[in-house]
Design a protein around this motif. Structure first.
Motif, PDB file in Angstrom:
ATOM      1  N   PRO A 107       0.847  -1.191   0.000  1.00 53.67           N
ATOM      2  CA  PRO A 107       0.000   0.000   0.000  1.00 53.67           C
ATOM      3  C   PRO A 107       0.884   1.244   0.000  1.00 53.67           C
ATOM      4  N   ALA A 108       0.280   2.410  -0.226  1.00 55.88           N
ATOM      5  CA  ALA A 108       1.044   3.651  -0.203  1.00 55.88           C
ATOM      6  C   ALA A 108       1.714   3.815   1.155  1.00 55.88           C
ATOM      7  N   GLN A 109       3.029   3.930   1.166  1.00 54.80           N
ATOM      8  CA  GLN A 109       3.762   4.068   2.408  1.00 54.80           C
ATOM      9  C   GLN A 109       5.146   4.615   2.116  1.00 54.80           C
ATOM     10  N   ARG A 110       5.861   4.917   3.169  1.00 60.70           N
ATOM     11  CA  ARG A 110       7.230   5.396   3.039  1.00 60.70           C
ATOM     12  C   ARG A 110       8.067   4.305   2.386  1.00 60.70           C
ATOM     13  N   ALA A 141      13.089  -0.892  -5.531  1.00 65.07           N
ATOM     14  CA  ALA A 141      12.590  -0.759  -4.162  1.00 65.07           C
ATOM     15  C   ALA A 141      13.490  -1.536  -3.209  1.00 65.07           C
ATOM     16  N   LEU A 142      13.908  -0.884  -2.105  1.00 69.86           N
ATOM     17  CA  LEU A 142      14.853  -1.495  -1.181  1.00 69.86           C
ATOM     18  C   LEU A 142      14.274  -1.715   0.211  1.00 69.86           C
ATOM     19  N   ILE A 143      13.718  -0.680   0.805  1.00 70.63           N
ATOM     20  CA  ILE A 143      13.192  -0.776   2.176  1.00 70.63           C
ATOM     21  C   ILE A 143      11.949   0.087   2.313  1.00 70.63           C
ATOM     22  N   THR A 144      11.116  -0.284   3.269  1.00 75.33           N
ATOM     23  CA  THR A 144       9.944   0.529   3.606  1.00 75.33           C
ATOM     24  C   THR A 144      10.190   1.206   4.957  1.00 75.33           C
ATOM     25  N   GLY A 145       9.277   2.075   5.319  1.00 70.63           N
ATOM     26  CA  GLY A 145       9.396   2.743   6.608  1.00 70.63           C
ATOM     27  C   GLY A 145       9.415   1.776   7.767  1.00 70.63           C
ATOM     28  N   ALA A 146       8.751   0.629   7.614  1.00 69.95           N
ATOM     29  CA  ALA A 146       8.705  -0.369   8.696  1.00 69.95           C
ATOM     30  C   ALA A 146      10.059  -1.009   8.939  1.00 69.95           C
ATOM     31  N   ASN A 147      10.966  -0.906   7.968  1.00 70.80           N
ATOM     32  CA  ASN A 147      12.295  -1.518   8.100  1.00 70.80           C
ATOM     33  C   ASN A 147      13.319  -0.582   8.730  1.00 70.80           C
ATOM     34  N   VAL A 148      12.956   0.693   8.897  1.00 76.05           N
ATOM     35  CA  VAL A 148      13.903   1.693   9.392  1.00 76.05           C
ATOM     36  C   VAL A 148      13.985   1.658  10.914  1.00 76.05           C
ATOM     37  N   ILE A 149      15.197   1.679  11.436  1.00 78.19           N
ATOM     38  CA  ILE A 149      15.430   1.746  12.874  1.00 78.19           C
ATOM     39  C   ILE A 149      15.800   3.188  13.203  1.00 78.19           C
ATOM     40  N   ASP A 150      14.844   3.951  13.709  1.00 79.87           N
ATOM     41  CA  ASP A 150      15.069   5.356  13.988  1.00 79.87           C
ATOM     42  C   ASP A 150      15.803   5.540  15.311  1.00 79.87           C
ATOM     43  N   ALA A 195      19.082  15.114  10.157  1.00 80.64           N
ATOM     44  CA  ALA A 195      20.452  15.549   9.966  1.00 80.64           C
ATOM     45  C   ALA A 195      21.398  14.375   9.779  1.00 80.64           C
ATOM     46  N   CYS A 196      20.983  13.188  10.156  1.00 80.01           N
ATOM     47  CA  CYS A 196      21.840  12.002  10.018  1.00 80.01           C
ATOM     48  C   CYS A 196      22.069  11.714   8.532  1.00 80.01           C
ATOM     49  N   SER A 197      23.297  11.380   8.195  1.00 77.00           N
ATOM     50  CA  SER A 197      23.627  11.153   6.792  1.00 77.00           C
ATOM     51  C   SER A 197      23.254   9.754   6.320  1.00 77.00           C
ATOM     52  N   SER A 198      22.855   8.883   7.272  1.00 73.50           N
ATOM     53  CA  SER A 198      22.525   7.501   6.919  1.00 73.50           C
ATOM     54  C   SER A 198      21.199   7.084   7.520  1.00 73.50           C
ATOM     55  N   LEU A 199      20.605   6.100   6.901  1.00 72.80           N
ATOM     56  CA  LEU A 199      19.456   5.401   7.461  1.00 72.80           C
ATOM     57  C   LEU A 199      19.970   4.101   8.072  1.00 72.80           C
ATOM     58  N   ASN A 217      22.234   9.617   0.593  1.00 63.83           N
ATOM     59  CA  ASN A 217      22.460  10.156  -0.754  1.00 63.83           C
ATOM     60  C   ASN A 217      22.490   9.074  -1.828  1.00 63.83           C
ATOM     61  N   ARG A 218      22.317   7.799  -1.402  1.00 64.72           N
ATOM     62  CA  ARG A 218      22.286   6.698  -2.377  1.00 64.72           C
ATOM     63  C   ARG A 218      20.861   6.210  -2.661  1.00 64.72           C
ATOM     64  N   VAL A 219      19.889   6.782  -1.972  1.00 67.02           N
ATOM     65  CA  VAL A 219      18.501   6.340  -2.157  1.00 67.02           C
ATOM     66  C   VAL A 219      17.589   7.557  -2.307  1.00 67.02           C
ATOM     67  N   ASP A 220      16.458   7.327  -2.951  1.00 67.32           N
ATOM     68  CA  ASP A 220      15.392   8.318  -3.024  1.00 67.32           C
ATOM     69  C   ASP A 220      14.245   7.843  -2.149  1.00 67.32           C
ATOM     70  N   GLU A 221      13.684   8.760  -1.401  1.00 61.25           N
ATOM     71  CA  GLU A 221      12.626   8.401  -0.459  1.00 61.25           C
ATOM     72  C   GLU A 221      11.308   9.004  -0.896  1.00 61.25           C
ATOM     73  N   THR A 222      10.265   8.194  -0.932  1.00 60.19           N
ATOM     74  CA  THR A 222       8.917   8.666  -1.225  1.00 60.19           C
ATOM     75  C   THR A 222       8.038   8.407  -0.003  1.00 60.19           C
ATOM     76  N   ARG A 223       7.116   9.308   0.214  1.00 57.94           N
ATOM     77  CA  ARG A 223       6.178   9.192   1.332  1.00 57.94           C
ATOM     78  C   ARG A 223       4.764   9.329   0.824  1.00 57.94           C
ATOM     79  N   PRO A 224       3.798   8.653   1.487  1.00 56.02           N
ATOM     80  CA  PRO A 224       2.394   8.795   1.056  1.00 56.02           C
ATOM     81  C   PRO A 224       1.911  10.228   1.241  1.00 56.02           C
TER      82      PRO A 224
END
Length: 313
Positions: free
Chosen positions: A194-197, A207-216, A247-251, A305-312
């Motif tokens: 579905p539409a998501q980060r 497609a590499l990762i979704t918002g659910a895969n990110v460890i904030d 501000a973090c340069s990495s996910l 800087n190696r990925v593009d991020e889209t959000r719903p």
């Protein structure tokens, strides 16, 4: 519990609810008392414990030690099905470990939680009312709380459970110097999402990762262990992650099934796009430092800087 002259004798087993008993290895070994209680099935929750009466009762065995780092939640679905089937068909089941205090109480609590939609605290209180000496270890109590947070559904499809498993991988790595079996996040390119980060490779748009895969994480110095249960700024426990510092340069992400070496036990490796082989970052089970100063363990690091991020919208 029986009071004697200057001492207390603990019951070898106690009925918690109709047909469900929690007890010790001594209870399991006493065939006469088992028959007197009408026991038909026995659930043994102990490491290398051979059934005392394999021809007289129907057994199920869970091979596990009474240690906080043991993964007992992985057995809850199976033990709940066994226990529920016995009781629904008019049988009576003894759930036992060695002392009848930690492992058996934890498994019985998981069954009550699912059956009666209870919290971990309510289930433990129900058992303690009938068997005051129970005392599940701290790791098992945490896993009962996780079971509640998972809505009684232990599945690797759920990010919260995958993060629990990864935290166990970290402890295994610290203890033995190698990584055990890793349960990785599902490849989003193989899913109908579905539409998501969503994060895609900047070079090939894969497609590499979704918002659910990110460890904030919160920015700043200090150690942050990869965990399924963190505290927010007010010190309140929450299974959710902290907001990512832009501000973090990495996910930092959970291990993904498309990453090279994840299932081969590699402690560290590069992270490349599985389609175009563009370098995205790297991982290390010992951890790595974010540009904000936070040290994160384990580190599965993808450069922004190696990925593009889209959000719903």
């Amino acid at each position: 519990m029986i009071e004697g002259k200057g001492f207390v004798i603990q019951n070898t087993m106690d009925q918690i609810v109709e047909g469900l008993y929690v007890g010790s290895a001594m209870a399991e070994s006493d065939a006469a008392k088992l028959r007197e209680a009408g026991i038909t099935h026995i659930l043994s929750v102990a490491r290398h414990y051979p059934p005392s009466h394999p021809n007289d009762f129907i057994y199920m065995s869970v091979d596990i030690d009474d240690l906080p780092e043991e993964n007992i939640i992985q057995f809850f679905t199976e033990t709940n099905i066994f226990t529920g089937s016995v009781l629904e068909n008019g049988g009576r089941v003894l759930v036992h470990c060695m002392a009848g205090q930690s492992r058996s109480a934890t498994v019985a609590a998981a069954y009550l939680m699912q059956r009666d939609t209870l919290t971990a605290e309510e289930a433990i209180a129900t058992i303690k009312d009938k068997r005051p000496q129970i005392h599940p270890n701290s790791g098992f109590l945490d896993q009962l709380q996780l079971y509640y947070d998972l809505n009684y559904d232990v599945s690797t499809d759920k990010a919260l459970y995958r993060r629990f498993l990864i935290s166990h991988n970290v402890e295994h790595f610290k203890e033995y110097g190698n990584v055990g079996t890793v349960v990785a996040g599902l490849d989003p390119s193989k899913q109908t999402l579905p539409a998501q980060r969503l994060m895609r490779c900047k070079k090939c748009r894969r497609a590499l990762i979704t918002g659910a895969n990110v460890i904030d994480h919160q920015a700043g110095a200090g150690q942050l262990a990869f965990s399924y249960n963190k505290r927010n700024a007010n010190g309140v426990d929450t299974p959710h992650a902290f907001p990512q510092n832009r501000a973090c340069s990495s996910l930092f992400v959970e291990p993904m099934e498309w990453m090279d070496g994840i299932r081969d036990g590699l402690v560290e490796n590069k992270i490349n796009c599985p389609k175009c082989d563009a370098k995205l970052g790297s991982y290390n089970w010992s951890g790595a430092q974010c540009s904000c100063g936070k040290w994160i363990t384990p580190s599965f690091q993808i450069h922004r800087n190696r990925v593009d991020e889209t959000r719903p919208i």
